[in-house]
Structures are given as C-alpha cells and as structure tokens.
Motif scaffolding. Structure first.
Motif, short mmCIF file in Angstrom:
data_model
loop_
_atom_site.label_atom_id
_atom_site.label_comp_id
_atom_site.label_asym_id
_atom_site.label_seq_id
_atom_site.Cartn_x
_atom_site.Cartn_y
_atom_site.Cartn_z
N GLY A 275 0.82 -1.21 0.00
CA GLY A 275 0.00 0.00 0.00
C GLY A 275 0.85 1.26 0.00
N GLY A 276 0.23 2.38 -0.34
CA GLY A 276 0.90 3.68 -0.24
C GLY A 276 2.00 3.90 -1.26
N VAL A 277 2.00 3.14 -2.36
CA VAL A 277 3.06 3.30 -3.35
C VAL A 277 2.72 4.34 -4.43
CG1 VAL A 277 4.04 0.99 -3.04
CG2 VAL A 277 2.24 1.35 -4.73
N GLY A 278 1.48 4.85 -4.42
CA GLY A 278 1.14 5.91 -5.37
C GLY A 278 0.11 5.54 -6.43
N LYS A 279 -0.66 4.49 -6.20
CA LYS A 279 -1.65 4.05 -7.19
C LYS A 279 -2.68 5.14 -7.50
CE LYS A 279 -2.92 0.64 -4.63
NZ LYS A 279 -1.91 0.78 -3.60
N THR A 280 -3.23 5.73 -6.44
CA THR A 280 -4.31 6.71 -6.63
C THR A 280 -3.76 7.96 -7.31
OG1 THR A 280 -5.47 5.80 -4.74
CG2 THR A 280 -6.10 8.01 -5.43
N LEU A 281 -2.58 8.37 -6.88
CA LEU A 281 -1.93 9.52 -7.49
C LEU A 281 -1.71 9.27 -8.99
CD1 LEU A 281 0.23 12.02 -6.77
CD2 LEU A 281 1.69 10.22 -7.70
N ILE A 282 -1.24 8.08 -9.32
CA ILE A 282 -0.97 7.73 -10.73
C ILE A 282 -2.28 7.66 -11.51
CG2 ILE A 282 -0.17 5.84 -12.23
CD1 ILE A 282 2.13 5.44 -10.15
N VAL B 263 7.39 2.47 -12.08
CA VAL B 263 8.20 2.69 -10.88
C VAL B 263 7.89 4.10 -10.38
CG1 VAL B 263 10.51 2.90 -9.91
CG2 VAL B 263 10.03 1.12 -11.63
N ASN B 264 7.35 4.19 -9.18
CA ASN B 264 7.02 5.51 -8.61
C ASN B 264 8.10 5.93 -7.61
OD1 ASN B 264 5.61 7.86 -8.09
ND2 ASN B 264 4.37 6.93 -6.49
N SER B 265 8.13 7.22 -7.36
CA SER B 265 9.06 7.82 -6.38
C SER B 265 10.51 7.48 -6.70
CB SER B 265 8.72 7.37 -4.96
OG SER B 265 7.38 7.68 -4.65
N VAL C 236 7.93 7.68 -12.27
CA VAL C 236 7.48 8.99 -11.80
C VAL C 236 8.48 9.42 -10.73
CG1 VAL C 236 5.63 10.32 -10.71
CG2 VAL C 236 5.07 8.38 -12.22
N LEU C 237 9.02 10.61 -10.89
CA LEU C 237 10.01 11.12 -9.94
C LEU C 237 9.42 11.30 -8.55
CD1 LEU C 237 11.90 14.17 -11.48
CD2 LEU C 237 12.84 11.92 -10.88
N GLN C 238 10.28 11.12 -7.55
CA GLN C 238 9.89 11.54 -6.21
C GLN C 238 10.02 13.05 -6.19
OE1 GLN C 238 11.84 9.57 -2.92
NE2 GLN C 238 9.95 10.05 -1.83
#
Ligand SMILES: Nc1ncnc2c1ncn2[C@@H]1O[C@H](COP(=O)(O)OP(=O)(O)O)[C@@H](O)[C@H]1O
Ligand SMILES: [Mg+2]
Length: 249
Positions: free
Chosen positions: A17-24, A176-178, A210-212
C-alpha cells in the motif's frame, strides 16, 4: 486489448500500500483526457476509497448506492477537474470490502457494461485480497506500481505470481514511482523483471517512472492534480511518457 464494443479496462494495482496508485490513476487519467480521450476512473479501493478526497469532491452517491440501493451505475458517475469521469466508492466503511466480495460479480458486470469510454482505469486497493484480484481479473491489462522499497518489490512479486499462477496472466505492466530519476526507475524495473524471468514465465513491460517530487504531496494537500497545477514539471513529463507507452488507440 479492446474487447469488441466494450471499453478497454486497465487496473492500477500494487502488492504494498501507499506506493502511489491513486496519485498515478488521477494524473494519468488527466493527461489522457487532455489528449482528447474519454476516460473513466473507478475507485475500487473499497472501504478506503479516497480519489474523491484527492480531487476535493464530495460525491452524493457512490458504488454502495449501486450495490445496495437503487442507483444505476451511470447515475453515480461524476465529472472531475481532471477532465475525466469518476466512479466514487465509499470511505471509512470497514465492512465494505467484505460486503463487496459477496457482490463482486455484480459490480464487475456493471463496470463492464459501461461503454463508450476510450479507457476505464481501475484504482484498486493494495495486496492480494480476493477483491483486488477480482478487479485485476476484470481488467484487460494490469499496471503494477512499485518503488525502491524492498517490501514493495517482494509484495509486487507476490501479486504478479498470484495473477500468473491462479489466473494465467503472463503479461503485466510496471510503473516505478518515487524514483530518483530515469536510471533508478530502469534499475528497479530490472530487479523485478529478472526475478519474474527466473521464477515465472511472465513478461513485464516497463511503462516508465514517476520522480519523487515535493510537488506531489503539495498538490495532494491542496486537492489539486499535479500535472494540471504544474504542467511544465518533470512529473508532468513523466506522466506524458507513461501515457505514450500505454497500448492505446
Ligand atoms: N512520486 C511521488 N513523490 C512524492 N510523494 C509521493 C509520490 N507518489 C506518492 N507520493 C506520496 O505517497 C502518498 C500515497 O500515495 P497514494 O497514491 O495514495 O498511494 P496508494 O494509492 O498506492 O495507497 C501520497 O499521499 C503522496 O504524498
Ligand atoms: Mg489508493
């Protein structure tokens, strides 16, 4: 990937969880909508739904009203400032995930019945719970979001392995996020890809990174969409690149 006459469906999922799915989901949907496509995002993180909050919306009705009330799924679709449509889910209802599981076939059929979209994105919850797996199964393709954390990789591997062994999915997409940059993104993808090659017969496609970036928590705090608030940022360029990598018409 298109089932004839139906809207193509892609899920955005993760092991951890919290890896950025909703943001993406929000930012990718905004970029694709900005290119003139008709996009729908369905909040499938049932019980912990939060796209509406990220977008500063207060939907009057949500998926719960479709499943347990008399609302038609088309009635709960709302427009967003990202230019895409949203199916909101209910938040803070702890028992929701369990209730949903009992009605998962109905929900899947209702989502599948939505035509005329160029793409439906499913923003799933994390982990390999049955509900998440069922939404991933509904989708034509699955994007697994990972980051540099070891647990994100091991949990993603568990997700990919389950989708392969239980549901015969032998081709999945990775974001790959952050990441610290392009190089780190490719390096993290290389790690998951080589594990999957070694132990599973699964083909992973790299969609990009996606960059951090502090732009992201700032935009979330202001209930803005980063690619709209900062269209010339590196983040916006990242999402544009991911959009190009998607197998869309
Ligand atoms: N690329 C990024 N750069 C900086 N912070 C990020 C980035 N992606 C996600 N975050 C932070 O991580 C948090 C969790 O993201 P979210 O999309 O809600 O994850 P998920 O839907 O996978 O649970 C966000 O609130 C945001 O602050
Ligand atoms: Mg989420």
């Amino acid at each position: 990937m298109t089932r004839s006459g139906k809207s193509p469906v892609i899920s955005i999922t993760s092991g951890k969880g919290g890896v950025g799915k909703t943001l993406i989901a929000c930012n990718l949907a905004t970029i694709l909508a900005g290119q003139g496509r008709k996009i729908l995002v369905a909040d499938c993180d049932l019980g912990l739904a939060n796209i509406d909050i990220m977008l500063g919306l207060r939907p009057r009705r949500n998926l719960k009203d479709v499943i347990y009330g008399d609302a038609d799924i088309r009635d709960i679709v709302i427009p967003t400032k990202g230019g895409f449509d949203l199916i909101p889910a209910s938040s803070g209802v702890r028992e929701m995930a369990q209730l949903i599981l009992e009605r998962i076939d109905v929900i899947k059929a209702k989502i599948r019945s939505l035509r005329n979209y160029d793409l439906i994105l499913l923003d799933t919850g994390a982990g390999i719970s049955e509900v998440v797996l069922q939404f991933n199964l509904l989708a034509d393709r699955n994007i697994v979001v990972i980051n540099r954390e070891l647990t994100s990789l091991t949990d993603a591997y568990a997700m990919i392995k389950t989708m392969y062994q239980v549901f015969d999915r032998d081709s999945l997409d990775i974001i790959v996020n952050s990441a610290a940059g392009e190089e780190e993104g490719r390096e993290i993808f290389g790690r998951i890809s080589s594990i999957c090659k070694k132990f599973l017969n699964v083909r992973l496609t790299y969609l990009g990174h996606v960059l951090q970036d502090p732009v992201i928590p700032k935009s979330i705090l202001k209930q803005e969409i980063a690619v709209l608030a900062s269209p010339r940022s590196k983040i916006a360029a990242n999402f544009a690149q991911i959009a190009r990598a998607l197998p869309l018409k």
